[in-house]
Design an enzyme around this catalytic site. Structure first.
Site, PDB file in Angstrom:
ATOM      1  N   ASP A 137     -21.605  45.108  23.944  1.00 49.16           N
ATOM      2  CA  ASP A 137     -22.528  43.985  23.726  1.00 49.16           C
ATOM      3  C   ASP A 137     -22.020  43.066  22.608  1.00 49.16           C
ATOM      4  O   ASP A 137     -22.492  43.130  21.475  1.00 49.16           O
ATOM      5  CB  ASP A 137     -23.918  44.550  23.389  1.00 49.16           C
ATOM      6  CG  ASP A 137     -24.986  43.468  23.348  1.00 49.16           C
ATOM      7  OD1 ASP A 137     -24.725  42.368  23.878  1.00 49.16           O
ATOM      8  OD2 ASP A 137     -26.069  43.723  22.797  1.00 49.16           O
TER       9      ASP A 137
ATOM     10  N   HIS B 164     -25.734  39.944  25.114  1.00 50.34           N
ATOM     11  CA  HIS B 164     -26.986  39.741  25.853  1.00 50.34           C
ATOM     12  C   HIS B 164     -27.690  38.454  25.420  1.00 50.34           C
ATOM     13  O   HIS B 164     -28.591  37.977  26.112  1.00 50.34           O
ATOM     14  CB  HIS B 164     -27.903  40.962  25.717  1.00 50.34           C
ATOM     15  CG  HIS B 164     -28.554  41.110  24.383  1.00 50.34           C
ATOM     16  ND1 HIS B 164     -28.063  41.945  23.395  1.00 50.34           N
ATOM     17  CD2 HIS B 164     -29.670  40.541  23.862  1.00 50.34           C
ATOM     18  CE1 HIS B 164     -28.850  41.877  22.341  1.00 50.34           C
ATOM     19  NE2 HIS B 164     -29.835  41.049  22.593  1.00 50.34           N
TER      20      HIS B 164
ATOM     21  N   SER C 250     -31.299  39.945  17.381  1.00 50.50           N
ATOM     22  CA  SER C 250     -30.099  40.221  18.159  1.00 50.50           C
ATOM     23  C   SER C 250     -28.942  39.336  17.739  1.00 50.50           C
ATOM     24  O   SER C 250     -29.113  38.158  17.441  1.00 50.50           O
ATOM     25  CB  SER C 250     -30.384  40.004  19.651  1.00 50.50           C
ATOM     26  OG  SER C 250     -31.129  41.055  20.169  1.00 50.50           O
TER      27      SER C 250
END
Length: 730
Positions: free
Chosen positions: A165, A101, A262
């Site tokens: 992901d 992402h 992230s």
């Protein structure tokens, strides 16, 4: 609310790129996973370029500067509204691992959803303070040449629910490993990490944990979290979406990753060959927007152990024995790790890790020989000067005209047995044989000749590849080793049994859908409802699962009330999983009263009660069960007055219906008749019967009348019946 761990607020382009010329080197295919060259932290040094502070990630601390050499700061420059940053990990000189992402825009206002371009990325290495990158002499940066996100990556842009992901960034040129820059090891098997194992995660993300306020950290933060396997996270978390096999979790009280973290690595410490090595088991993916606020909403990470083959195939950085090029022996107990070359006794492995060079035993103390040392491939032997013979110990020489052969040499990976005891005279015979797991095509017979030398020479015992025959007796994978064989289980969920050969499926099936409660309303006029469980209950297994207990999911009729349906599934190895579903059938329909009476009026004499009746009320309920409460007097006998009769009907679910009607009881109005004339020679006696007055007369003694014994009754019209006059007695 669930959010990704990239920046929650738009990040202005506040970052200055400090470009350095860095030394380049060729990429070797051992860099990705060789435990000898990955996963070693940069241990604390006496130098302190940046003082440590108490700034926090969410419940963490500032790291020792440059202690995690694989940690990368990924800067994204894309205008005013779409810029940002993520974390990442170095896995080889030219590959960085991050979250998928991170390579897509947020899709929020002023930043339409799309995949980012490689030119928008700059990857920084050996960074502690993002605003003072150049303080570290070991700092380096690279642009990105190619972005490869997982082909099955998916993102729900309304809930930020992510699957698969992870993404790979191929750098524009390799980085050089140094004290501050080095790779992290990828996981051998995520299941070897026990639940609640302390693992570390680091990043420059949000330190507040409030979605309304975003405050990233200038300096790298780290935090210790408790590892949660997929089943453990699936059981204890309160997320409304499923926790799938491509996810793991980590949590601790008031500790978590947050926005901006992230793509960073979740790393756990392992012991490999007596040394502590860090392996990356997860990638920061998503979690609660209120970071660290509730342990039941743990941080969710990409389960990296599920993607090893994809990383290996995509980066082409791992080899097998067939391609590795070992000169003598090759060992690869786990195909997810590079092979290791081995040499026979008497040889040493070269620095290239593949070729073997004969050891010159004669170079050290003449090999222990008294006279002459002769070096041979894989070994050596002693000899004597002329007129001297070698002693039985094979080292010393003696002046002796008696010819004897020395003790026969023992073949490498073999044994020798002789038919006679030493000293060995000419003509003595000895037999050579290889140890189990080795074989030879040489003549195994040794004979002592007249010169005291064993003829035929020592046999060469070569390793036998047992895997070529019946797979070495292994249930799944067979790995040939020197003099033997080792079995392995590479199928997901299988574990090698104590016999060392059999693989058993130890991974139980699981319910991917198991709602704790399903609520439905009974059909109109019915005491039951049909609930279809096929869309609510689903199970799966790594091999094969079947239902052994409980109704097969599908349409089923349930009566009003609470029902617990238990489903038990098993696989071929007897591993089981259970799902308990509570089915609640609600009754929202009130009882029916078909014949509720209208007002009722009755008359009664003064001081008396009257029986009041009415037709059956026609009470019923769809459940078939109800109770009635009323305020009706005993025997339905009502005194004079006005009453509201009430019937309240209640079913088992508490639904009620009421019937009310008025009952009026009043005094009866009697008709008034004129007084009867008493007859001559007689007497009248009157009384009441029911609601009417009646009179009876009789004559005096000695007199009579034609109507003696007849009653006279006052009629409702106010006259006497049968006559208004009574004749005299005569």
């Amino acid at each position: 609310m669930v959010v990704t761990r990239d920046a929650l607020a738009f990040i202005l382009a506040l970052f200055v790129s400090e470009l350095h010329n860095v030394e380049q080197r060729a990429i070797t295919k051992r860099d990705i996973i060789n435990p000898a060259s990955c996963g070693f932290p940069n241990l604390p040094r006496t130098r302190r370029l940046i003082p440590q502070t108490t700034s926090r990630i969410i419940g963490g601390i500032e790291t020792e500067p440059f202690i995690w050499p694989w940690m990368t700061y990924i800067e994204i420059i894309d205008g005013l509204f779409c810029s940002g940053f993520c974390g990442g990990s170095l896995i080889s000189p030219q590959w960085v691992l991050t979250a998928a992402h991170c390579v897509y825009t947020s899709g929020l206002r002023h930043c339409p959803y799309r995949k980012r371009l490689p030119t928008e990325f700059t990857v920084h290495f050996a960074v502690h303070d993002v605003q003072n990158k150049l303080l570290n002499p070991g700092y380096a940066n690279r642009t990105v040449a190619e972005i490869i996100d997982h082909p099955q990556f998916s993102r729900d842009r309304f809930t930020d629910y992510l699957r698969n992901d992870l993404a790979l960034l191929r750098l524009s040129s390799p980085v050089t490993y140094s004290q501050d820059i080095g790779p992290i090891c990828l996981p051998a098997d995520t299941e070897i990490v026990d639940d609640r194992t302390k693992c570390k995660v680091a990043g420059w993300g949000d330190t507040i944990g409030d979605p309304a306020i975003f405050q990233s950290s200038r300096k790298l933060q780290e935090v210790d979290l408790d590892y949660m396997s997929t089943p453990a996270c699936r059981t204890s978390s309160w997320y409304s979406f499923p926790i799938t096999d491509d996810m793991i979790c980590a949590t601790a009280k008031n500790k978590d990753t947050c926005g901006g973290d992230s793509g960073g690595p979740l790393a756990c410490n392992f012991t490999v060959n007596g040394r502590e090595v860090w392996r990356q088991v997860g990638i920061v993916s998503f979690g609660s927007s209120y970071c660290g606020n509730n342990v039941h909403y743990p941080g969710v990470y990409t389960n990296l152990g599920k993607y090893y083959d994809w990383i290996r195939d995509t980066t082409n950085l791992a080899l097998d024995c067939a391609k590795f090029g070992c000169e003598q022996y090759c060992s690869q107990l786990d195909r997810r790790y590079d092979p290791t070359c081995l040499c026979m006794e008497g040889y040493v492995l070269d620095q290239n890790g593949r070729n073997c060079t004969d050891i010159n035993e004669c170079g050290v103390n003449n090999g222990g020989c008294e006279d002459v040392c002769i070096n041979e491939e894989g070994g050596y032997r002693c000899a004597c000067f002329p007129s001297r013979v070698l002693s039985n110990d094979g080292l010393r020489c003696a002046d002796n005209i008696t010819i004897h052969c020395p003790s026969p040499p023992k073949p490498q990976n073999g044994n020798v047995t002789c038919k006679e005891n030493p000293p060995f005279t000419p003509g003595a015979i000895c037999d050579q044989e290889c140890l189990p797991g080795f074989e030879s095509t040489d003549d195994p017979v040794l004979e002592c000749n007249e010169h005291g030398i064993w003829e035929q020479g020592t046999i060469s015992c070569r390793d036998k590849n047992e895997c070529l025959v019946y797979n070495g007796g292994c249930d799944q994978d067979c790995f040939n080793t020197i003099g033997g064989v080792e079995c392995g289980c590479l199928a997901t969920g299988f574990t090698l049994q104590p016999d060392g050969k059999t693989c058993k499926d130890t991974e139980p099936p699981y319910f991917s859908q198991c709602p704790s409660e399903i609520t439905a309303r009974a059909s109109a006029g019915e005491k039951e409802a049909v609930v279809d469980l096929s869309n609510n209950v689903a199970y799966a297994d790594n091999v094969n699962a079947r239902l052994i207990s409980g109704t097969r999911p599908g349409p089923r009729t349930f009566e009003i009330g609470v029902h617990v349906v238990t489903f038990i599934v098993t696989d071929d190895s007897g591993n089981t999983a259970q799902c308990n579903v509570t089915v609640v059938i609600q009754d929202k329909e009130k009882p029916t009263i078909r014949n509720c009476p209208g007002p009722i009026t009755k008359q009664v004499e003064q001081g008396r009660k009257v029986l009041v009746t009415w037709n059956d009320l026609g009470i019923s309920d769809n459940s078939g069960h109800f109770s009635i409460v009323d305020n009706i007097p005993d025997g339905q006998l009502f005194p004079v007055g006005v009453y509201w009769a009430r019937f309240t009907v209640t079913d088992g679910s508490g639904n009620t219906n009421t019937c009310s009607f008025r009952v009026k009881v009043k005094h009866r109005n009697h008709a008034s008749c004129p007084e009867l004339r008493s007859p001559a020679n007689g007497k009248i006696e009157c009384s009441y019967w029911g609601f009417r007055k009646y009179c009876y007369f009789h004559c005096n003694s000695g007199y009579t009348s034609p109507v003696v014994g007849q009653f006279f009754v006052c009629s409702p019209q106010g006259d006497w019946k049968p006559s208004t006059s009574i004749p005299d007695c005569t």
